[in-house]
Scaffold this motif. Sequence first.
Motif, PDB file in Angstrom:
ATOM      1  N   SER A 223       0.833  -1.201   0.000  1.00  0.00           N
ATOM      2  CA  SER A 223       0.000   0.000   0.000  1.00  0.00           C
ATOM      3  C   SER A 223       0.866   1.248   0.000  1.00  0.00           C
ATOM      4  O   SER A 223       1.867   1.330   0.713  1.00  0.00           O
ATOM      5  N   GLU A 224       0.465   2.222  -0.826  1.00  0.00           N
ATOM      6  CA  GLU A 224       1.186   3.483  -0.937  1.00  0.00           C
ATOM      7  C   GLU A 224       0.203   4.639  -0.815  1.00  0.00           C
ATOM      8  O   GLU A 224      -0.999   4.468  -0.991  1.00  0.00           O
ATOM      9  N   GLY A 225       0.735   5.819  -0.523  1.00  0.00           N
ATOM     10  CA  GLY A 225      -0.107   6.997  -0.400  1.00  0.00           C
ATOM     11  C   GLY A 225      -0.777   7.360  -1.716  1.00  0.00           C
ATOM     12  O   GLY A 225      -0.235   7.126  -2.798  1.00  0.00           O
ATOM     13  N   LEU A 226      -1.967   7.934  -1.615  1.00  0.00           N
ATOM     14  CA  LEU A 226      -2.726   8.357  -2.796  1.00  0.00           C
ATOM     15  C   LEU A 226      -2.978   9.856  -2.746  1.00  0.00           C
ATOM     16  O   LEU A 226      -3.033  10.464  -1.671  1.00  0.00           O
ATOM     17  N   LEU A 227      -3.139  10.438  -3.921  1.00  0.00           N
ATOM     18  CA  LEU A 227      -3.463  11.847  -4.075  1.00  0.00           C
ATOM     19  C   LEU A 227      -4.755  11.995  -4.873  1.00  0.00           C
ATOM     20  O   LEU A 227      -5.107  11.120  -5.667  1.00  0.00           O
ATOM     21  N   ARG A 228      -5.431  13.108  -4.679  1.00  0.00           N
ATOM     22  CA  ARG A 228      -6.521  13.483  -5.578  1.00  0.00           C
ATOM     23  C   ARG A 228      -5.966  13.565  -6.999  1.00  0.00           C
ATOM     24  O   ARG A 228      -4.927  14.138  -7.251  1.00  0.00           O
ATOM     25  N   GLY A 229      -6.665  12.937  -7.936  1.00  0.00           N
ATOM     26  CA  GLY A 229      -6.217  12.921  -9.321  1.00  0.00           C
ATOM     27  C   GLY A 229      -5.374  11.715  -9.691  1.00  0.00           C
ATOM     28  O   GLY A 229      -5.025  11.555 -10.870  1.00  0.00           O
ATOM     29  N   ALA A 230      -5.034  10.866  -8.725  1.00  0.00           N
ATOM     30  CA  ALA A 230      -4.269   9.657  -9.045  1.00  0.00           C
ATOM     31  C   ALA A 230      -5.108   8.727  -9.920  1.00  0.00           C
ATOM     32  O   ALA A 230      -6.293   8.509  -9.665  1.00  0.00           O
ATOM     33  N   ILE A 231      -4.483   8.191 -10.974  1.00  0.00           N
ATOM     34  CA  ILE A 231      -5.142   7.231 -11.865  1.00  0.00           C
ATOM     35  C   ILE A 231      -4.593   5.858 -11.522  1.00  0.00           C
ATOM     36  O   ILE A 231      -3.455   5.513 -11.863  1.00  0.00           O
ATOM     37  N   SER A 236      -8.180  -5.604 -12.944  1.00  0.00           N
ATOM     38  CA  SER A 236      -9.018  -5.671 -14.144  1.00  0.00           C
ATOM     39  C   SER A 236      -8.392  -4.947 -15.326  1.00  0.00           C
ATOM     40  O   SER A 236      -8.800  -5.154 -16.471  1.00  0.00           O
ATOM     41  N   GLY A 237      -7.414  -4.062 -15.060  1.00  0.00           N
ATOM     42  CA  GLY A 237      -6.811  -3.259 -16.118  1.00  0.00           C
ATOM     43  C   GLY A 237      -7.613  -2.029 -16.483  1.00  0.00           C
ATOM     44  O   GLY A 237      -7.207  -1.261 -17.366  1.00  0.00           O
ATOM     45  N   GLN A 238      -8.767  -1.801 -15.817  1.00  0.00           N
ATOM     46  CA  GLN A 238      -9.619  -0.643 -16.099  1.00  0.00           C
ATOM     47  C   GLN A 238      -9.269   0.489 -15.127  1.00  0.00           C
ATOM     48  O   GLN A 238      -9.414   0.329 -13.916  1.00  0.00           O
ATOM     49  N   PRO A 239      -8.819   1.627 -15.625  1.00  0.00           N
ATOM     50  CA  PRO A 239      -8.355   2.686 -14.719  1.00  0.00           C
ATOM     51  C   PRO A 239      -9.497   3.386 -13.996  1.00  0.00           C
ATOM     52  O   PRO A 239     -10.645   3.383 -14.435  1.00  0.00           O
ATOM     53  N   LEU A 240      -9.155   3.994 -12.875  1.00  0.00           N
ATOM     54  CA  LEU A 240     -10.086   4.844 -12.155  1.00  0.00           C
ATOM     55  C   LEU A 240      -9.355   6.096 -11.701  1.00  0.00           C
ATOM     56  O   LEU A 240      -8.147   6.068 -11.439  1.00  0.00           O
ATOM     57  N   ILE A 241     -10.083   7.197 -11.640  1.00  0.00           N
ATOM     58  CA  ILE A 241      -9.533   8.487 -11.233  1.00  0.00           C
ATOM     59  C   ILE A 241     -10.043   8.797  -9.830  1.00  0.00           C
ATOM     60  O   ILE A 241     -11.262   8.879  -9.606  1.00  0.00           O
ATOM     61  N   PHE A 242      -9.136   8.988  -8.893  1.00  0.00           N
ATOM     62  CA  PHE A 242      -9.558   9.322  -7.537  1.00  0.00           C
ATOM     63  C   PHE A 242      -9.890  10.809  -7.434  1.00  0.00           C
ATOM     64  O   PHE A 242      -9.154  11.664  -7.934  1.00  0.00           O
ATOM     65  N   LEU A 243     -11.014  11.088  -6.757  1.00  0.00           N
ATOM     66  CA  LEU A 243     -11.467  12.459  -6.540  1.00  0.00           C
ATOM     67  C   LEU A 243     -11.258  12.858  -5.075  1.00  0.00           C
ATOM     68  O   LEU A 243     -10.459  12.257  -4.371  1.00  0.00           O
ATOM     69  N   SER A 244     -11.997  13.839  -4.613  1.00  0.00           N
ATOM     70  CA  SER A 244     -11.693  14.476  -3.329  1.00  0.00           C
ATOM     71  C   SER A 244     -11.802  13.541  -2.128  1.00  0.00           C
ATOM     72  O   SER A 244     -11.051  13.689  -1.157  1.00  0.00           O
ATOM     73  N   ASP A 245     -12.734  12.597  -2.139  1.00  0.00           N
ATOM     74  CA  ASP A 245     -12.930  11.720  -0.979  1.00  0.00           C
ATOM     75  C   ASP A 245     -12.186  10.391  -1.116  1.00  0.00           C
ATOM     76  O   ASP A 245     -12.607   9.369  -0.580  1.00  0.00           O
ATOM     77  N   HIS A 246     -11.062  10.423  -1.819  1.00  0.00           N
ATOM     78  CA  HIS A 246     -10.275   9.204  -2.041  1.00  0.00           C
ATOM     79  C   HIS A 246      -9.709   8.653  -0.735  1.00  0.00           C
ATOM     80  O   HIS A 246      -9.515   9.396   0.241  1.00  0.00           O
ATOM     81  N   PRO A 247      -9.425   7.332  -0.687  1.00  0.00           N
ATOM     82  CA  PRO A 247      -8.716   6.792   0.477  1.00  0.00           C
ATOM     83  C   PRO A 247      -7.299   7.351   0.518  1.00  0.00           C
ATOM     84  O   PRO A 247      -6.766   7.807  -0.501  1.00  0.00           O
ATOM     85  N   VAL A 248      -6.670   7.300   1.687  1.00  0.00           N
ATOM     86  CA  VAL A 248      -5.324   7.882   1.803  1.00  0.00           C
ATOM     87  C   VAL A 248      -4.247   6.931   1.301  1.00  0.00           C
ATOM     88  O   VAL A 248      -3.139   7.361   1.001  1.00  0.00           O
ATOM     89  N   THR A 249      -4.545   5.634   1.207  1.00  0.00           N
ATOM     90  CA  THR A 249      -3.589   4.670   0.655  1.00  0.00           C
ATOM     91  C   THR A 249      -4.300   3.738  -0.317  1.00  0.00           C
ATOM     92  O   THR A 249      -5.524   3.596  -0.289  1.00  0.00           O
ATOM     93  N   GLY A 250      -3.498   3.095  -1.175  1.00  0.00           N
ATOM     94  CA  GLY A 250      -4.046   2.120  -2.115  1.00  0.00           C
ATOM     95  C   GLY A 250      -2.976   1.104  -2.481  1.00  0.00           C
ATOM     96  O   GLY A 250      -1.774   1.397  -2.395  1.00  0.00           O
ATOM     97  N   GLY A 251      -3.409  -0.078  -2.915  1.00  0.00           N
ATOM     98  CA  GLY A 251      -2.468  -1.154  -3.188  1.00  0.00           C
ATOM     99  C   GLY A 251      -2.314  -1.517  -4.652  1.00  0.00           C
ATOM    100  O   GLY A 251      -1.718  -2.552  -4.961  1.00  0.00           O
TER     101      GLY A 251
END
Length: 287
Positions: A223-231, A236-251
């Motif tokens: 798990s690493e830190g996430l930012l608003r706007g992280a893709i 699944s290979g399908q991207p997602l764009i994190f917005l303002s209420d994103h989690p603080v970490t992701g794997g």
Amino acid sequence: MITVEATGPLALLEDLGRPQCAHLGVSPSGAADRSALRLANRLVGNAEGAAAIETTFGGLVVVADELVWVAVTGAPTQVTVAGTPTASHTALPLHPGERLAIEAPPEGVRNYLAVRGGIEVPAILGSRSSDVLSGLGPEPLRSAARLPIGQPRGRLPDVDQAPTVQPVKDLALWPGPRSDWFTASARDRLLTDSWMVTPDCDRVAVRLEGSPLDQRHSDELPSEGLLRGAIQVPSSGQPLIFLSDHPVTGGYPVIGILSDRACDDAAQLRPGDSIRFRPATRPGSDR
């Protein structure tokens, strides 16, 4: 005071969020389209970070208990005051007993209603923002909610009307910290392919659909830190764009990060929109 008569699908109180609380495991939250929030506040002479109402797909109706000045920004939409159509993106007087209604925008998703003086509910961790992921902050607005207004400071600006901006679907991005986890073909296709916005989108993330992006690594990423706007690209290979209420970490690996302005544009994407990515050029210059 103003009173909420109807909320539409979702109406939240938002300011510029909690950017200094990631070490506490708290997302920044705040307005999904920060440019629109800042503009609404400037139009009524508030500080840019004053709390305002963020409405999703219109339907918001408020009534003034006293004379207040208001402004509606965000996606181009129809605003009515006392049943009379009027303009968005301008300062409007709302007299006692008058109703202001925001219709659903024909394009885009979110609008912002700023009130001169700002909405003065209690702050939590330095912000009046609602965070839909953690539940932190004020609850979503409900019919009959009465919202206190702060004391105006300064004078109204000498601006008749600010320009409206059509939703942008060409988003500038920087390479992400894990772009090297993807094949050269995947990195190219991220920029050359079109991506469809799926119905599975909210203030946490906008999920996209297209040709899957292949990874070079099969290892599990800590798990690493996430930012608003992280893709981020899950298995699944399908991207997602994190917005303002994103989690603080992701794997999952982050292949790109949107520019600040492109984050605001992403917050106005709606299901069925077709978007493209392009390389960002220099900080502060990209939509």
